[in-house]
Design an enzyme around this catalytic site. Sequence first.
Site, PDB file in Angstrom:
ATOM      1  N   LYS A   1       0.840  -1.204   0.000  1.00 11.43           N
ATOM      2  CA  LYS A   1       0.000   0.000   0.000  1.00 11.43           C
ATOM      3  C   LYS A   1       0.876   1.255   0.000  1.00 11.43           C
ATOM      4  O   LYS A   1       2.087   1.180   0.266  1.00 11.43           O
ATOM      5  CB  LYS A   1      -0.915  -0.014   1.230  1.00 11.43           C
ATOM      6  CG  LYS A   1      -0.176   0.051   2.564  1.00 11.43           C
ATOM      7  CD  LYS A   1      -1.104  -0.271   3.732  1.00 11.43           C
ATOM      8  CE  LYS A   1      -0.356  -0.250   5.055  1.00 11.43           C
ATOM      9  NZ  LYS A   1      -1.163  -0.754   6.171  1.00 11.43           N
TER      10      LYS A   1
ATOM     11  N   TYR B   1      12.139  31.737   5.273  1.00 11.48           N
ATOM     12  CA  TYR B   1      10.828  32.333   5.538  1.00 11.48           C
ATOM     13  C   TYR B   1      10.632  32.622   7.020  1.00 11.48           C
ATOM     14  O   TYR B   1      11.058  31.840   7.871  1.00 11.48           O
ATOM     15  CB  TYR B   1       9.715  31.401   5.064  1.00 11.48           C
ATOM     16  CG  TYR B   1       9.546  31.361   3.562  1.00 11.48           C
ATOM     17  CD1 TYR B   1       9.467  32.539   2.795  1.00 11.48           C
ATOM     18  CD2 TYR B   1       9.448  30.145   2.897  1.00 11.48           C
ATOM     19  CE1 TYR B   1       9.296  32.491   1.422  1.00 11.48           C
ATOM     20  CE2 TYR B   1       9.269  30.086   1.517  1.00 11.48           C
ATOM     21  CZ  TYR B   1       9.203  31.268   0.789  1.00 11.48           C
ATOM     22  OH  TYR B   1       9.033  31.219  -0.563  1.00 11.48           O
TER      23      TYR B   1
END
Length: 370
Positions: free
Chosen positions: A38, A264
């Site tokens: 998965k 940032y």
Amino acid sequence: MSSVKETILEINLAHLTHNYTYLRSKLTPKVKLLAVVKAAGYGSDAIVIAKHLENIGADYFAVAYVSEGIALRDAGIQTPILVLHPQPVNFSTLIEYQLEPSLYSPRILREFIAIAEAKEQKEYPVHIKFNTGLNRLGLWENDVDYIMDRLNKTSSIKIKSLFSHLAASEDHNEKEFTINQINSFKKTASEMIDKLGYTPILHQCNTSGILNYPEAHFDMVRAGIGLYGYGNEAIYRDQLKPVASLKSVISQIHMLEPGETLGYNRAFIADGFIKTATIPIGHADGIGRQYGNKKGFVTINGNKAFIIGNVCMDMIMIDITNIECKEGDEVIIFDNESSAALIAESAGTISYELLTAISPRVKRVIIDNN
Ligand SMILES: *Cc1c(COP(=O)(O)O)cnc(C)c1O
């Protein structure tokens, strides 16, 4: 191996074979191995992983969603595929692709039978999931009569396996709870077998269950993280080999003076002369913001270098003040030596999350030394 020139995720198939062989060595020969592929094969490449495992003898595959099973069938995978968490809206497609559903609640059982009958199926293989304490998905022991009643009224489905899932198989402090789960599964399974008159495949163990609870291997085990090289405990670091290595490159080096800031929100403030490197991998590639501000680290020329400032969408900046390196040099985010489990842990998460977060934007490079 040629040096890395951009961000890549290397997928080492020899390591996959090694891990598969190691896990098999923990099982008696009659026990089947279901490989869980998965989430893009735990963030690597489900098709590449499944094809390799099919070649070396995996007995079964499991995915979470129907769409993941379809991708495997489209790639030519023939091995049976268990879909762990299907939704009724996809049942018709699931049958068209010969995928096998986990039926995990009375509603799902009912709805699957209705679709199987509408599509005129005979003895379509299904898997009954029992809840034994994880309390996530599953029918309860007291649903057995309901299940039998439904089964006796239809020939559209046949039970291929009965299974359950352990909540804390890696946690030695939860041994008593786990043993209760195992006993509860045994009890419900034997009740089902008595009433069915035949014996489906029984399975309960994930990777840590395989390693810690040999008494619960039953007829099959479901291996996920172990195949990808992680054992959830330090003692397995020498036994298993990480399949995926995440590598990048230094794009640019900057020199900061005391008091200058980086990135940032000016989250990093230089407290002295600081040398930084900018790397082309960011939160859009799967390195989440939790790795910023010295929680996560990378390795350059064998040296550990912390991520400083906030993680950007397409890049991270790292502190290389005391590291001998230059623009264009290779950067290891994780590999065999500096494992995903270590960097995940340093940012308060687990290998599973870091591995499965690596986005499709990162180029996959297959290493096949066989
Ligand atoms: C994901 C999953 C597994 C695999 O678990 P690992 O710890 O990765 O081995 C097994 N069974 C179920 C039901 C799962 O959802």
